[in-house]
Structure formats: C-alpha cells, structure tokens
Write a protein that holds these residues in place. Structure first.
Motif, PDB file in Angstrom:
ATOM      1  N   VAL A  89       0.802  -1.228   0.000  1.00  0.00           N
ATOM      2  CA  VAL A  89       0.000   0.000   0.000  1.00  0.00           C
ATOM      3  C   VAL A  89       0.833   1.276   0.000  1.00  0.00           C
ATOM      4  N   GLY A  90       2.091   1.180   0.427  1.00  0.00           N
ATOM      5  CA  GLY A  90       2.914   2.376   0.530  1.00  0.00           C
ATOM      6  C   GLY A  90       4.048   2.398  -0.470  1.00  0.00           C
ATOM      7  N   LEU A  91       4.797   3.494  -0.446  1.00  0.00           N
ATOM      8  CA  LEU A  91       6.044   3.567  -1.205  1.00  0.00           C
ATOM      9  C   LEU A  91       7.147   3.897  -0.215  1.00  0.00           C
ATOM     10  N   ASN A 137       2.491   7.206   2.601  1.00  0.00           N
ATOM     11  CA  ASN A 137       1.243   6.463   2.746  1.00  0.00           C
ATOM     12  C   ASN A 137       0.418   6.668   1.472  1.00  0.00           C
ATOM     13  N   CYS A 138       0.446   5.690   0.594  1.00  0.00           N
ATOM     14  CA  CYS A 138      -0.206   5.844  -0.711  1.00  0.00           C
ATOM     15  C   CYS A 138      -1.655   5.366  -0.700  1.00  0.00           C
ATOM     16  N   SER A 142      -3.581   8.641   4.184  1.00  0.00           N
ATOM     17  CA  SER A 142      -2.992   8.185   2.926  1.00  0.00           C
ATOM     18  C   SER A 142      -3.514   9.039   1.779  1.00  0.00           C
ATOM     19  N   LEU A 143      -2.827   8.970   0.648  1.00  0.00           N
ATOM     20  CA  LEU A 143      -3.305   9.692  -0.534  1.00  0.00           C
ATOM     21  C   LEU A 143      -4.675   9.191  -0.964  1.00  0.00           C
ATOM     22  N   ALA A 199      -7.142   5.728  -5.701  1.00  0.00           N
ATOM     23  CA  ALA A 199      -5.862   5.028  -5.529  1.00  0.00           C
ATOM     24  C   ALA A 199      -4.806   5.710  -6.377  1.00  0.00           C
ATOM     25  N   VAL A 200      -3.596   5.772  -5.864  1.00  0.00           N
ATOM     26  CA  VAL A 200      -2.483   6.347  -6.610  1.00  0.00           C
ATOM     27  C   VAL A 200      -1.692   5.213  -7.257  1.00  0.00           C
TER      28      VAL A 200
END
Length: 329
Positions: free
Chosen positions: A131-133, A212-213, A230-231, A238-239
């Motif tokens: 879920v993150g980067l 936090n994507c 998160s974004l 969703a990113v």
C-alpha cells in the motif's frame, strides 16, 4: 529481458498481437513468448489470450515493479539504478550498505514492505505491504556536512512536487521532515550521512522517504491512526505507486543537481509550504517543553522561533522536536 520485451510490445500494441508476430518481432521462439506471458501473469498482469488473435494487455498490477518504474523513467540517468525489493528491514539500511560498497549517486532502493522502518530520532515508521512507497536514494554531494543542513528540507519540497504531479494534491510540510494533509501525516523523511574519515567531507547521503499511498484506516497501527492519512483516503482515488515512484525519482534527481546552485529557490518554496510557520508550537528538548511561536525558516532550514519570554532562536532539527500546541501539527 525476454519478459520486459514482451511486456513492452504488448503495451505498444493496440488490441491483440499474435504469438507469431511477437516471436518474429522479438526474435524469440513461440515457447519463450508463452513463458514470458505466463511470468507476467504470475506478477499480476492481466493478459487476455484469444485463439487466432493472440494476446492483449488488459490491466497492470497494483504492485511495485522495477521494470515498470524503469520504463516510466525512460532514458533518465538513474533508471538503471533502481531496484525493487519484496521486503527489507529498512530501505535506508539497504541503501547505506550499497553506498558503502561504492554504489553511485542515484542508486534507488524501493521495498514493498519494511520490517524495521525508522524515522527521525529513532522513531518507528509503519510500513505495511502493498500500500505504501518506501524509497531511499543514494546521493554523493562533495561538501562538508555543515553545507547540507538544508538537504532534508529540499527532499521534503521535492516530495511535495512529486505528489502534486502524481496525485493531484499538494501536501504541506510540518517542520522539518513530515508531509501532511488535513493536519495528518502523509510522508516521513529520514536523511542520514556518512563522512570520510580523513577529509571530513560527506562520503554519501541517503534520503529515505516513506509515503502512505493506498492505505485504508485499518492498515495503520492503532496508535498511528489518529495522526496518519494516505493519498487514497485524502483524494478518494488510488495512486499508481509506480508512476509516483518515477515522479519522485525525477524530483530527487532535480534536487541533487540544484542542491547548491538553487538553494535559495528551494528554501523559499519550502518556507511557503511549511504549515508550522505562523503557528504556536511546543519546542521539545529531551524532557523539557518550551512554548514558542514559529516565525519562519532560515536559509539552512532551521525553524525561527520566539519564546514566551521574548527570546528568539533558530532551532535545528537535529536537536529538538516541534509539535503544535493542540495536536500533531
């Protein structure tokens, strides 16, 4: 390269492409093409196949992909220095190890999951998978450490620009190294330096950025939920993490190339985006807390504050924490 070349051909073709054409175009056997397609499917790519018509790329996975990030970067000078790991204790730790063994500037370590992600002052950084980067970049500025006091601020501003381009929303910066939306933490940044023993100059710097994507609320630990966002939660969409990774790498490259030549420009933008400026804050040194007002940012990224007794100070990020009077920001 077989898998990457098959994926590239599928991307560049509208509709279906026959196995025969793929074999001929890529100079591969039909068996090699079939194996490459199966390998891509195993990675989550949705590839449709129809008898007498061939293959069609229908969807790409929501998975960080080294080949996808490199494709998005194109001929960028750092493209071939990107590596994506399924899991690591910390991307900063992995990047520091590579840097210590001679990895060049622009070496990028990305992980789907960190088991020991860390933030400033030894704090932990929650890094759930998928879920993150979590990205760390190796930089090699030829300078004494005192000349790099603004590095974290520049990295924060570069991250703001990358998010604005990839997600269509512009976060603010909580001094010194957190990006925020709606008063909640979106990004944490950790910068670490290694010095040359003889000269005292910086041997390398590693900039770690955790974003936090696509987290849902339940993806955050209970103790973090009140202050994290998160974004996806902020925008409702969703990113694309691969596209965001490529955008962030591009911005970090720009930052590295202009770290000294355009320092004043970077710091002016940082001061404008810093949501701490103009607020009443608490300056925390160890166990002591001092109420103050945040007046501005100095040329090296220190926070200019005025205490209740009228005393003024430029506060360094290496020695204190700053919190809002009534919350995280």
């Amino acid at each position: 390269m077989t898998k990457e070349s098959v994926l590239s051909l599928l991307r560049d073709t509208e509709g279906f492409v026959s196995g025969e054409r793929m074999s001929r175009t890529l100079n591969l056997s039909r068996t090699a093409v079939w194996k490459a397609v199966q390998a891509l499917r195993d990675e989550g790519y949705v590839i449709e196949s129809v008898t007498n018509r061939g293959y069609r790329l229908a969807a790409v996975p929501d998975k960080l992909s080294q080949s996808e990030i490199r494709r998005l970067l194109g001929d960028h000078p750092w493209a071939e220095r990107v590596q994506v790991l399924a899991e690591t204790s910390s991307t900063n730790t992995a990047a520091k190890d590579l840097a210590a063994h001679g990895a060049p500037e622009g070496t990028i370590v990305i992980a789907e999951r960190q088991t020991g992600g860390k933030g400033r002052l030894g704090r932990s950084f929650a890094s759930p998978p998928g879920v993150g980067l979590y990205l760390s970049a190796v930089l090699r500025p030829e300078a004494p450490p005192v000349s790099l006091l603004h590095l974290t601020a520049v990295a924060a501003e570069a991250t703001v620009e990358a998010i604005a381009g990839a997600a269509g929303v512009r976060p603010g910066i909580k001094w010194t190294n957190d990006l925020v939306l709606g008063g909640r933490k979106l990004v944490g940044i950790l910068t670490e330096l290694s010095l040359q023993a003889e000269s005292g100059l910086v041997e390398y710097a590693v900039v770690g950025i955790g974003t936090n994507c696509n987290h849902a609320r339940a993806d955050f630990p209970p103790e973090v939920q009140p202050i994290a966002i998160s974004l996806r939660e902020a925008t409702g969409c969703a990113v694309n993490r691969n596209a965001y990774a490529a955008a962030l790498i591009g911005q970090l490259h720009r930052a590295a190339n202009t770290l000294f030549t355009r320092k004043a420009e970077w710091m002016a933008r940082y001061a404008k985006d810093c949501v701490t400026v103009g607020r009443d804050v608490m300056v925390i040194r160890g166990d002591k807390v001092y109420p103050a007002h945040a007046d501005g940012i100095d040329p090296d990224g220190a926070l200019l504050v005025t205490y209740a007794d009228g005393r003024r100070e430029a506060v360094s990020s290496g020695e204190v924490s700053v919190r809002g009077m009534y919350g995280y920001v």
